[in-house]
Design an enzyme around this catalytic site. Structure first.
Site, PDB file in Angstrom:
ATOM      1  N   LYS A  46       0.787  -1.012  -0.091  1.00 38.12           N
ATOM      2  CA  LYS A  46      -0.044   0.070   0.027  1.00 38.12           C
ATOM      3  C   LYS A  46       1.015   1.207  -0.125  1.00 38.12           C
ATOM      4  O   LYS A  46       2.047   1.386   0.424  1.00 38.12           O
ATOM      5  CB  LYS A  46      -1.076  -0.075   1.243  1.00 38.12           C
ATOM      6  N   ASP A  93     -13.694   0.171  12.242  1.00 37.61           N
ATOM      7  CA  ASP A  93     -14.136  -0.362  10.480  1.00 37.61           C
ATOM      8  C   ASP A  93     -14.418  -1.338  10.447  1.00 37.61           C
ATOM      9  O   ASP A  93     -14.000  -1.498   8.725  1.00 37.61           O
ATOM     10  CB  ASP A  93     -13.188   1.046  10.132  1.00 37.61           C
TER      11      ASP A  93
END
Length: 360
Positions: free
Chosen positions: A33, A123
């Site tokens: 990422k 989340d």
């Protein structure tokens, strides 16, 4: 970066874009990422990395290392070749009760492990659960950018997470127990697997945040007539979707629930899971916390305006160019979504001013 070669693009996440790379020597595939250096490297990024590094469990994506490039901070982690659980549901429409239970059992084990280390995800959603490539897929929790460790931080007060998955107490903007909120999100995930839709959204008006929030606060949901599930499953959902978080079922209680225990794989039983809870279990990452924080600290310095990719080979230059292009596209999308987000915030405030969460 010299030890990796680019294979393909994996898309975008909360903080940046991701790519599939191959280790040149070991041939191991990894997900990387990329987060642009400078203002995007905030406390959320540092928290994600440090929290992620401490997690060693088969139902959690492995953190490997962080690398600093001239323009980006790269987070290297395990690659899950089976893609998102969200995609699997989209393709299937919805799961059978047995298949939903199989993934829910793994989700609960992964979340319970995080909570044992005082880390709340905050989340949890289908898009943050990946699958490996095996015939009976292993579920892998990822994306710890919003997670909060109660050992290091105060109880969360901010409203984070995806609207459809948010617990009533998170909407209240008061301090809340992130562990209880994670249980609610696990319940939403289970519901979506079983039904193929979100429990608190109006299917005829899914972007109506005001209505979604009102339904969450009132715990207003139903199982459609065409979905046939057992009474035990319905009971578990009713114990998860409880407004008063103190009365909501806990992970410990879920793991004793008859529906959860049915066909529980041996590797998910308490004796088998106990090995992962031993504090002496070493990290997957060879990088120390000190080394990581040093690299993250350096990444807070913006990339130089010239010679941004000096010293990189052609593949790496291509990666940086493509990352920049995708980030430009992301920024455009973010601008388009700002109005919707403002609308969401407005409705949250309206919900606070006009009603208190009903007692359960």
């Amino acid at each position: 970066m010299d030890k990796y070669e680019v294979v393909k693009d994996l898309g975008a996440g909360n903080f940046g874009v991701a790519r599939l790379l191959r280790h040149k020597e070991t041939k191991e595939l990894v997900a990387m990422k990329y987060i642009e250096r400078g203002r995007k490297i905030d406390e959320n990024v540092a928290r994600e990395i440090i929290n992620h590094r401490s997690l060693r469990h088969p139902n959690i994506i492995r953190f490997k290392e962080v690398i600093l490039t001239p323009t980006h901070l790269a987070i290297v982690m395990e690659y899950a070749s089976g893609g998102e659980l969200f995609e699997r549901i989209c393709n299937a429409g919805r799961f059978s009760e047995a298949e939903a239970r199989y993934f829910f059992q793994q989700l609960i084990c992964g979340v319970d492990y995080c909570h044992s280390l005082q880390i709340c995800h905050r989340d949890l959603k289908l898009e943050n659960t990946l699958l490996d490539g095996s015939p009976a897929p292993l579920l892998k929790i990822c994306d710890f950018g919003y997670s909060k460790s109660s050992l290091l931080h105060s109880r969360p007060k901010s409203t984070v997470g995806t609207p459809a998955y948010i617990a009533p107490e998170v909407l209240s903007r008061r301090e809340y127990d992130g562990k209880h909120a994670d249980v609610w999100s696990c319940g939403v995930t289970l519901y979506v697997m079983l039904v193929g839709g979100y429990p608190f959204e109006d299917p005829d008006d899914p972007r109506n945040f005001r209505k979604t929030i009102q339904r969450i606060m009132a715990v207003q949901y139903k199982i459609p007539d065409y979905v046939h599930i057992s009474q035990e499953c319905r009971h578990l959902l009713s114990r998860i979707f409880v407004t008063n978080s103190a009365k909501r079922i806990t992970l410990k209680e879920i793991k004793k629930h008859p529906w959860y225990l049915k066909n529980l794989p041996k590797e998910l039983t308490e004796p088998a899971q106990a090995a992962y809870y031993k504090r002496e279990t070493p990290s997957f990452s060879l990088q120390s916390v000190e080394d990581i924080m040093k690299i993250v600290g350096e990444a807070r310095n913006p990339a130089p305006s010239s010679n941004a990719v000096k010293g990189f080979d052609d593949d790496e230059e291509d990666v940086e160019d493509e990352v920049e292009e995708e980030e430009e596209e992301e920024e455009e999308e973010e601008e388009e979504e700002e109005e919707e987000e403002d609308e969401y915030e407005k409705h949250v405030k309206e919900a606070h001013s006009c009603q208190e969460p009903p007692k359960a």
